[in-house]
Write a protein that holds these residues in place. Structure first.
Motif, PDB file in Angstrom:
ATOM      1  N   PRO A 183     -20.074  67.366   4.042  1.00 22.50           N
ATOM      2  CA  PRO A 183     -20.747  68.596   4.656  1.00 22.50           C
ATOM      3  C   PRO A 183     -21.162  68.421   6.317  1.00 22.50           C
ATOM      4  O   PRO A 183     -21.171  66.973   6.618  1.00 22.50           O
ATOM      5  CB  PRO A 183     -22.130  68.534   3.876  1.00 22.50           C
ATOM      6  CG  PRO A 183     -22.393  67.371   3.371  1.00 22.50           C
ATOM      7  CD  PRO A 183     -21.052  66.828   2.839  1.00 22.50           C
ATOM      8  N   TRP A 186     -25.315  69.787  10.415  1.00 22.33           N
ATOM      9  CA  TRP A 186     -25.945  70.727  10.365  1.00 22.33           C
ATOM     10  C   TRP A 186     -26.540  71.102   8.909  1.00 22.33           C
ATOM     11  O   TRP A 186     -27.574  71.513   8.821  1.00 22.33           O
ATOM     12  CB  TRP A 186     -25.651  71.794  11.294  1.00 22.33           C
ATOM     13  CG  TRP A 186     -24.477  72.435  10.762  1.00 22.33           C
ATOM     14  CD1 TRP A 186     -23.323  72.240  11.329  1.00 22.33           C
ATOM     15  CD2 TRP A 186     -24.353  73.554   9.825  1.00 22.33           C
ATOM     16  NE1 TRP A 186     -22.212  73.304  10.647  1.00 22.33           N
ATOM     17  CE2 TRP A 186     -22.888  74.033   9.891  1.00 22.33           C
ATOM     18  CE3 TRP A 186     -25.091  74.334   8.873  1.00 22.33           C
ATOM     19  CZ2 TRP A 186     -22.347  74.847   8.889  1.00 22.33           C
ATOM     20  CZ3 TRP A 186     -24.684  75.018   8.234  1.00 22.33           C
ATOM     21  CH2 TRP A 186     -23.106  75.543   8.164  1.00 22.33           C
ATOM     22  N   GLU A 187     -25.678  70.816   7.819  1.00 25.13           N
ATOM     23  CA  GLU A 187     -26.045  71.433   6.674  1.00 25.13           C
ATOM     24  C   GLU A 187     -26.948  70.349   5.842  1.00 25.13           C
ATOM     25  O   GLU A 187     -27.775  70.519   4.983  1.00 25.13           O
ATOM     26  CB  GLU A 187     -24.896  71.310   5.670  1.00 25.13           C
ATOM     27  CG  GLU A 187     -23.810  72.626   5.988  1.00 25.13           C
ATOM     28  CD  GLU A 187     -22.969  72.782   4.882  1.00 25.13           C
ATOM     29  OE1 GLU A 187     -22.867  71.962   3.911  1.00 25.13           O
ATOM     30  OE2 GLU A 187     -22.118  73.579   4.888  1.00 25.13           O
ATOM     31  N   SER A 188     -27.294  69.082   6.518  1.00 24.18           N
ATOM     32  CA  SER A 188     -28.213  68.123   6.159  1.00 24.18           C
ATOM     33  C   SER A 188     -29.450  68.084   6.867  1.00 24.18           C
ATOM     34  O   SER A 188     -30.414  67.592   6.513  1.00 24.18           O
ATOM     35  CB  SER A 188     -27.548  66.673   6.272  1.00 24.18           C
ATOM     36  OG  SER A 188     -26.140  66.682   5.528  1.00 24.18           O
TER      37      SER A 188
END
Length: 276
Positions: A183, A186-188
């Motif tokens: 991922p 920014w997804e984390s």
């Protein structure tokens, strides 16, 4: 951390010979170390414990995880311990040709590919009796290829951010052993933005990740970006311009300094100076 199997291999010559051939986990090759000096971006310890006949090296990390680095510049975690990794290496002797597979590919596809690889191996030497003997001597379970592939896949996905391998002299990162997607940063990061988060500058997510205690995740993103620029300096051409704009390298250097990674900051500044 478990190293029961490693102790047995070191104590019993017959077992060490079996591990080296036909399963390509050769303790003797660890004496020479890896083909080049390496270190973890996180600063954790590495101990070379075995090698492969293609020039790869097996390293035990501080938490006991086993990292494999090949001679072509790729590396990845293949087990949470030496024992777990040896289950895979012995149970899937062609594991390096299975790295593209994932549990989602399904049992049929996995078993078919494993069978194909093992038949190719059997054309040159045996593996079945050798595998049974080594598993019994080391006390390893007789897991199915599907279960072993699942274990390997799970281990590989742990490689980043904590086990990113670097060339110790130049600072560039090794590629991942596997092609499975990760991922984006920014997804984390737990943060809402208006519009497309992928359009936000990397520095936004790096700083948020660092603030949320995800320092290694931020470091990996920055190193991958810097490596990308080293490999393709056209990334520094703004818009349709034909001229390089090296200023982003100073931004990367500043972000590395915020993380306390002065070596990577210097690397970014060095490239900036050479391009001016």
């Amino acid at each position: 951390m478990t190293d029961h199997c490693l102790r047995l291999l070191r104590q019993h010559r017959r077992l060490a010979e079996l591990a080296a051939f036909p399963f390509d986990f050769d303790l003797n090759r660890a004496v020479h170390g890896h083909a080049e000096p390496v270190r973890l971006a996180s600063g954790g310890s590495l101990e070379a414990v075995a090698g492969s006949d293609t020039g790869g090296t097996y390293f035990v990390c501080a938490d006991g995880s086993l990292l494999y680095a090949d001679s072509e510049g790729s590396a990845g975690i293949i087990g949470s311990s030496v024992d777990e990794a040896l289950e895979t290496v012995i149970g899937l002797p062609g594991w390096r040709d299975l790295l593209h597979l994932a549990p989602a590919d399904g049992e049929t596809a996995i078993l078919a590919r494993v069978a194909e690889i093992e038949e190719e191996i059997r054309e040159y030497h045996g593996i079945d009796e050798e595998r049974a003997e080594l598993r019994a001597a080391l006390g390893l379970s007789d897991r199915s290829p599907v279960e072993l592939l699942g274990m390997l896949h799970k281990a590989l996905l742990r490689t980043e951010p904590g086990f990113l391998l670097l060339n110790a002299d130049e600072g560039g990162a090794y590629d991942l052993l596997d092609p499975h997607p990760r991922p984006p940063l920014w997804e984390s990061v737990r943060h809402e933005v208006a519009g497309d988060p992928a359009a936000e500058p990397l520095s936004t997510w790096v700083r948020l990740a660092a603030e949320q205690g995800m320092t290694e995740l931020a470091r990996v993103a920055l190193i991958r970006r810097l490596d990308g620029i080293f490999m393709d300096q056209s990334l520094l051409r703004p818009g349709s311009s034909t001229d390089l704009g090296p200023a982003p390298l100073l931004g990367l250097a500043a972000e590395f300094e915020r993380l306390g990674d002065l070596a990577q900051a210097e690397r970014a500044r060095g490239l900036h100076a050479s391009l001016r």
